[in-house]
Every structure is written in C-alpha cells, then in structure tokens.
Enzyme design. Structure first.
Site, PDB file in Angstrom:
ATOM      1  N   ASN A   1       2.730   9.750  12.638  1.00 18.35           N
ATOM      2  CA  ASN A   1       1.775   9.089  13.521  1.00 18.35           C
ATOM      3  C   ASN A   1       0.766   8.253  12.736  1.00 18.35           C
ATOM      4  O   ASN A   1       0.439   7.124  13.111  1.00 18.35           O
ATOM      5  CB  ASN A   1       1.052  10.171  14.343  1.00 18.35           C
ATOM      6  CG  ASN A   1       0.207   9.584  15.423  1.00 18.35           C
ATOM      7  OD1 ASN A   1       0.710   8.818  16.254  1.00 18.35           O
ATOM      8  ND2 ASN A   1      -1.076   9.900  15.412  1.00 18.35           N
TER       9      ASN A   1
ATOM     10  N   GLN B   1       6.031  -4.187 -19.365  1.00 20.28           N
ATOM     11  CA  GLN B   1       7.273  -4.065 -18.593  1.00 20.28           C
ATOM     12  C   GLN B   1       8.432  -3.933 -19.580  1.00 20.28           C
ATOM     13  O   GLN B   1       8.596  -4.758 -20.469  1.00 20.28           O
ATOM     14  CB  GLN B   1       7.492  -5.297 -17.686  1.00 20.28           C
ATOM     15  CG  GLN B   1       6.474  -5.442 -16.556  1.00 20.28           C
ATOM     16  CD  GLN B   1       6.810  -4.596 -15.342  1.00 20.28           C
ATOM     17  OE1 GLN B   1       7.619  -3.667 -15.410  1.00 20.28           O
ATOM     18  NE2 GLN B   1       6.164  -4.881 -14.220  1.00 20.28           N
TER      19      GLN B   1
ATOM     20  N   LEU C   1       0.824  -1.219   0.000  1.00 20.37           N
ATOM     21  CA  LEU C   1       0.000   0.000   0.000  1.00 20.37           C
ATOM     22  C   LEU C   1       0.853   1.261   0.000  1.00 20.37           C
ATOM     23  O   LEU C   1       0.329   2.360  -0.079  1.00 20.37           O
ATOM     24  CB  LEU C   1      -0.964   0.003   1.203  1.00 20.37           C
ATOM     25  CG  LEU C   1      -1.957  -1.155   1.272  1.00 20.37           C
ATOM     26  CD1 LEU C   1      -2.901  -0.992   2.461  1.00 20.37           C
ATOM     27  CD2 LEU C   1      -2.772  -1.284  -0.007  1.00 20.37           C
ATOM     28  N   LYS C   2       2.160   1.111   0.111  1.00 22.82           N
ATOM     29  CA  LYS C   2       3.100   2.244   0.014  1.00 22.82           C
ATOM     30  C   LYS C   2       2.649   3.423   0.872  1.00 22.82           C
ATOM     31  O   LYS C   2       2.382   4.519   0.364  1.00 22.82           O
ATOM     32  CB  LYS C   2       3.259   2.694  -1.440  1.00 22.82           C
ATOM     33  CG  LYS C   2       3.719   1.590  -2.385  1.00 22.82           C
ATOM     34  CD  LYS C   2       3.921   2.120  -3.789  1.00 22.82           C
ATOM     35  CE  LYS C   2       4.312   1.045  -4.776  1.00 22.82           C
ATOM     36  NZ  LYS C   2       3.236   0.076  -5.084  1.00 22.82           N
TER      37      LYS C   2
ATOM     38  N   THR D   1       9.203   3.586 -10.263  1.00 26.11           N
ATOM     39  CA  THR D   1       9.920   3.409 -11.543  1.00 26.11           C
ATOM     40  C   THR D   1       9.141   3.999 -12.714  1.00 26.11           C
ATOM     41  O   THR D   1       9.653   4.059 -13.820  1.00 26.11           O
ATOM     42  CB  THR D   1      10.222   1.923 -11.812  1.00 26.11           C
ATOM     43  OG1 THR D   1       9.063   1.185 -11.511  1.00 26.11           O
ATOM     44  CG2 THR D   1      11.380   1.444 -10.994  1.00 26.11           C
TER      45      THR D   1
HETATM   46  O1  C5P Z   1       2.278  -8.448 -13.829  1.00 23.77           O
HETATM   47  P1  C5P Z   1       3.633  -7.957 -13.396  1.00 23.77           P
HETATM   48  O2  C5P Z   1       4.638  -9.080 -13.204  1.00 23.77           O
HETATM   49  O3  C5P Z   1       4.160  -6.856 -14.265  1.00 23.77           O
HETATM   50  O4  C5P Z   1       3.353  -7.370 -11.944  1.00 23.77           O
HETATM   51  C1  C5P Z   1       4.354  -6.733 -11.217  1.00 23.77           C
HETATM   52  C2  C5P Z   1       3.774  -6.133  -9.979  1.00 23.77           C
HETATM   53  O5  C5P Z   1       4.751  -5.302  -9.383  1.00 23.77           O
HETATM   54  C3  C5P Z   1       2.561  -5.240 -10.186  1.00 23.77           C
HETATM   55  O6  C5P Z   1       1.758  -5.361  -9.016  1.00 23.77           O
HETATM   56  C4  C5P Z   1       3.131  -3.863 -10.317  1.00 23.77           C
HETATM   57  O7  C5P Z   1       2.238  -2.865  -9.896  1.00 23.77           O
HETATM   58  C5  C5P Z   1       4.302  -3.950  -9.343  1.00 23.77           C
HETATM   59  N1  C5P Z   1       5.404  -3.044  -9.638  1.00 23.77           N
HETATM   60  C6  C5P Z   1       6.077  -2.994 -10.852  1.00 23.77           C
HETATM   61  N2  C5P Z   1       7.118  -2.158 -11.030  1.00 23.77           N
HETATM   62  C7  C5P Z   1       7.513  -1.396 -10.040  1.00 23.77           C
HETATM   63  C8  C5P Z   1       6.878  -1.417  -8.807  1.00 23.77           C
HETATM   64  C9  C5P Z   1       5.820  -2.270  -8.636  1.00 23.77           C
HETATM   65  O8  C5P Z   1       5.732  -3.714 -11.761  1.00 23.77           O
HETATM   66  N3  C5P Z   1       8.566  -0.642 -10.225  1.00 23.77           N
END
Ligand code: C5P
Length: 239
Positions: free
Chosen positions: A70, A196, A63-64, A125
C-alpha cells in the site's frame, strides 16, 4: 527508439535547486531523461521533478521504493503526479508490492504524453555472493537476478535496472519486450578513471541489448557536458 532517447544523465551532484533545474534543462535536446536519486530528491523534493519536467527533460526518479504494497503504491502515485517519466522499486519487495505499484502507476497517469515506465531493481550491484548469504539468500547472484527479473516481468513491470554483465541473462529470461536500464557505462576514453569496475562502453551496451544507459560523471564532470553527451549519443547511433 532513437539513440538520444536511450541516454539517461545521472544528476548526483551537490546542486542548489536552481542549478539542478538549469543542469537538467540543458540536456533537454541531448538526452532522453535525467536521473534524480535519493540525494537530490531528499534535498529538493517533488518540486525538482515538476520543474525539470516543465523544462522539457524527462525524469527517472531513482528512489528504489521498498515497503508494504500500500505504501509503495501510494509513493508511485505521488511520483507520477509529480511528473516522473520512469520510477523504480525493489523486486525484493515481492509480487504483491510490484503488482500494486503497476496498478498505481497506470491509474495515476493522466493519459497525456508517454505512460510512465515502472522498473525493478533486482540485486544491488554493490552486493556479492557473500553478502547475499549474509542476508539469508542462498542462491548465487546470477540465479537471484534471474529469479527477480522473471518475477518483475510476471508482475507487468516494464523492465529492470541491471549491470552491463547481466544483460544477456535478463534477455534470455525475459525476452526482448522488457526494458533493460544499465548504469556502469563509460565512454572508451574514460575507462579506468573512477570507481566503476565492470563497465561497458555505450556502443557495447546497446549492441548487447541495453535499452537505456545511465551515465553520470563522464558527462557532468566533462569540460563541456553537452558535447560529452552528444559524443555518447553519436557512439550509440553508430551501432
Ligand atoms: O557517475 P556514474 O556514471 O558512475 O553514475 C551512474 C549512476 O548510476 C549513479 O547515480 C549510480 O548511483 C547509479 N548506479 C550505478 N550502478 C548500479 C546502480 C546504479 O552506478 N548498479
């Protein structure tokens, strides 16, 4: 840590609660944890964490948190009480916020099982140098990631979430006793299939020094998700 424990399966799907619990539970013997982010948590709440945890799968509550110290400390307490195995906060929330989060996690843990891990996010990222400048951060991405990782380390956090391309930088800055959790991982046969871009394979990520890898769609959307997860674990075992 064995290879199975290193795998965190991201559950980002559009599931009803029972389906989410069933999906998570199915990974209890194949993955170390499942990751619940803003979407499933906003829809299903802490009951999802409690039920997944009872099914034998650890939960990374992604949830970052980013708020006054507090408020973040109290949110961390709730996350631990619900049974989360890993929790994260934004390092940009600052040193006091991270220290208070650390104290809250340790204080809320009842001492059974493993101590919940507290991880920081440095810079998302999705940001680039131009977007950093837009919000008034004049450093380059690498400088900023390095600074925030070092701050999280100094505040006693267990590690950071980092892109595969940042692993070397973080190891150099924070040493070996600091966890690196990396998304952006694709099994070789899935390279180039989705959004990605800067990706590594599970084996490469572990070789470079990642402790945990987060993988979603290549597992969840596979014809046989458990078999896909097992293949990823085997690839990490071979490192
Ligand atoms: O489906 P996928 O393998 O791309 O999912 C990667 C997960 O990691 C997702 O929940 C995405 O929101 C999260 N995430 C990411 N890259 C980041 C940080 C978090 O893909 N830099």
């Amino acid at each position: 840590m064995d290879a199975r424990e290193r795998l965190i399966v991201a559950l980002d799907g559009d599931w009803e609660l029972d389906e989410l619990i069933r999906t998570a539970g199915a990974f209890s013997r194949t993955a170390g944890m499942v990751k619940l982010g803003n979407r499933p948590f906003t829809r299903h709440g802490p009951e999802a964490i409690r039920r997944i945890e009872r099914s034998g799968t650890g939960v990374f509550l992604d949830l970052k948190f980013f708020d006054i110290p507090n408020t973040v400390a109290n949110a961390c307490r709730e996350a631990v009480h619900a049974g989360s195995a890993m929790i994260n906060v934004h390092a940009l929330g600052g040193a006091e916020m991270m220290r208070r989060a650390r104290e809250a996690v340790d204080d809320a843990w009842d001492g059974t099982g493993k101590r919940p891990l507290l991880i920081a996010v440095t810079i998302l990222t999705s940001f680039d140098d131009a977007q950093l400048a837009e919000v008034g951060i004049a450093s380059t991405m690498a400088e900023e990631v390095k600074r925030l990782a070092a701050l999280a380390h100094a505040c006693g956090l267990d590690g950071v979430v980092a892109s595969p391309m940042e692993i070397d930088l973080i190891r150099e800055t924070c040493g070996n006793d600091f966890l690196i959790v990396t998304p952006g991982i694709r099994p070789k046969e899935d390279m180039g299939k989705d959004d990605q871009k800067r990706v590594l394979t599970p084996g490469e990520a572990v070789r470079r020094g990642a402790d945990y890898i987060v993988i979603g769609r290549p597992i969840i959307q596979a014809p046989n998700p458990i078999a896909a997860a097992q293949a990823i674990v085997r690839e990490m075992e071979a490192v």
